[in-house]
Enzyme design. Structure first.
Site, PDB file in Angstrom:
ATOM      1  N   GLU A   1       0.865  -1.186   0.000  1.00 63.44           N
ATOM      2  CA  GLU A   1       0.000   0.000   0.000  1.00 63.44           C
ATOM      3  C   GLU A   1       0.899   1.232   0.000  1.00 63.44           C
ATOM      4  O   GLU A   1       1.902   1.282   0.723  1.00 63.44           O
ATOM      5  CB  GLU A   1      -0.893   0.007   1.236  1.00 63.44           C
ATOM      6  CG  GLU A   1      -1.701   1.283   1.417  1.00 63.44           C
ATOM      7  CD  GLU A   1      -2.476   1.311   2.732  1.00 63.44           C
ATOM      8  OE1 GLU A   1      -2.714   2.422   3.256  1.00 63.44           O
ATOM      9  OE2 GLU A   1      -2.838   0.232   3.245  1.00 63.44           O
TER      10      GLU A   1
ATOM     11  N   GLU B   1      -2.664  11.735   2.608  1.00 62.59           N
ATOM     12  CA  GLU B   1      -3.523  11.185   3.653  1.00 62.59           C
ATOM     13  C   GLU B   1      -3.267  11.924   4.960  1.00 62.59           C
ATOM     14  O   GLU B   1      -2.130  12.293   5.272  1.00 62.59           O
ATOM     15  CB  GLU B   1      -3.245   9.694   3.848  1.00 62.59           C
ATOM     16  CG  GLU B   1      -4.110   9.047   4.906  1.00 62.59           C
ATOM     17  CD  GLU B   1      -3.727   7.607   5.184  1.00 62.59           C
ATOM     18  OE1 GLU B   1      -4.633   6.813   5.486  1.00 62.59           O
ATOM     19  OE2 GLU B   1      -2.533   7.276   5.089  1.00 62.59           O
TER      20      GLU B   1
END
Length: 374
Positions: A136, A141
């Site tokens: 990932e 974010e």
């Protein structure tokens, strides 16, 4: 055949390292094309957020997903007071790319606005199947408007990063293993207060770029008014008539040396050269991490959740200065989420020439090919 093999090897040794970073446009996603290239995921939130992800039909009918010629917006509901007894959270959107991307690619995201507000947890990231074994990469974010942005990797055991490597950002953790440290991953904070949250939006957003090779994973950020943003990144002359994939101008000699076949290029091919972009904000290397083993084919994910494992964690929420409890805030303050939306101008994917991936190993580049030389 020895002279031919020798000639090809010598050709590789004299290729400038800059060619290791030249890519051609493959996919360009703008406006309505997001509905073709991404799918809405009406799933339970894997991060246990106070959210209800809706399907495309619902998102369109509630105006949570819409597009114009050169904007694509996904947002959360900002009018409904939630029933605290209901398991359903605030309606929002999570989309997943239909295409998969791997090594030898660069993603450039032109973002005008990102979701903000207490309790928010927006993310633009890429992920493989069978998490975390295919990896990932979190490009953009954060939670609760806490700036700056942190770019992170999450991987299976056996992937670490060295403390010192050439990058502008500041490492927060060097252990990428998702099964330790509460899945913190190995993250690097971008050294720019405009990289996340309200300040990002105040200047009109900016550009994020992610480069993946078999040797490195690198990320760059430029705010909207950054004088150092490369012209090829800031360029908005869209080629949305379709997909363009062609060998890059100037690469023919190298390709012919590798496979003996005459190559041509499409005259309209848009090109980028990441070797001219300067030191990356974030750089992950293969010193203690087999990148092809830990990071395989990924899809792009864009989502907005609330509270959950990170934004709603007691000390994280308290440290952000947000009022009350995260769940109560999300339940009873719908008007607080009027700015909880993504406004994306485009996502462009660039790739290296077919079957060739270049990796820089010093002053010269080395080519990794799927076919052995004769």
């Amino acid at each position: 055949m020895f002279p031919l093999r020798l000639q090809r090897l010598l050709t590789l040794l004299v290729i400038p390292s800059a060619l290791a970073h030249r890519y051609a446009l493959k996919d360009e996603i703008i406006g309505e094309k997001f509905f073709q290239e991404f799918s809405h995921e009406a799933i339970d939130d894997p991060t246990h957020g106070r959210v209800e992800y809706v399907n495309e039909q619902t998102a369109r009918s509630l105006n949570l997903s819409y597009a114009s010629e050169d904007h694509f917006v996904i947002r959360a509901d900002h009018t409904t007071v939630l029933d605290p007894q209901s398991p359903k959270g605030r309606k929002s959107v999570r989309i997943l790319s239909n295409q998969i991307y791997s090594h030898g690619t660069v993603m450039v995201a032109d973002i005008e606005h990102m979701p903000t507000g207490c309790g928010t947890w927006p993310a633009l990231w890429t992920c493989g199947d069978n998490w975390p074994y295919n990896g990932e990469i979190d490009l953009l974010e954060g939670v609760n408007d806490m700036s700056p942005n942190m770019v992170s990797l999450h991987a299976s055991p056996g992937c670490k990063q060295p403390r010192h490597r050439l990058q502008k950002g500041a490492p927060e953790s060097n252990e990428c293993n998702s099964f330790v440290n509460y899945n913190q991953g190995c993250g690097v904070k971008i050294n720019d207060g405009l990289s996340y949250g309200p300040k990002f939006n105040e200047v009109g957003g900016g550009w994020y770029a992610l480069e993946r090779t078999k040797k490195e994973i690198k990320a760059w950020f430029w705010s909207r008014d950054d004088p150092n943003v490369p012209a090829e990144v800031a360029n908005r002359s869209h080629h949305s008539r379709g997909i363009i994939q062609a060998p890059i101008i100037g690469e023919n000699t190298l390709l012919e040396a590798l496979d003996g076949i005459r190559h041509s290029h499409h005259p309209d091919t848009i090109q980028i050269d990441t070797s001219k972009w300067g030191i990356p904000d974030v750089r992950f290397v293969d010193d203690e991490c087999d990148i092809p083993k830990h990071f395989k084919e990924h899809r792009i994910v864009i989502n907005l959740t609330f509270c959950g494992d990170w934004a709603g964690e007691f000390f994280t929420y308290l440290r952000s200065g947000c009022p009350g409890s995260c769940i109560d805030y999300v339940n009873f303050k719908p008007e607080a989420f009027k700015d909880a939306y993504w406004d994306i101008r485009s996502i462009r994917i660039f790739t290296l020439p077919h079957d060739v991936e270049y990796t820089q190993t010093g002053p010269f580049a080395r080519a990794d090919t799927e076919e052995k030389m004769a």
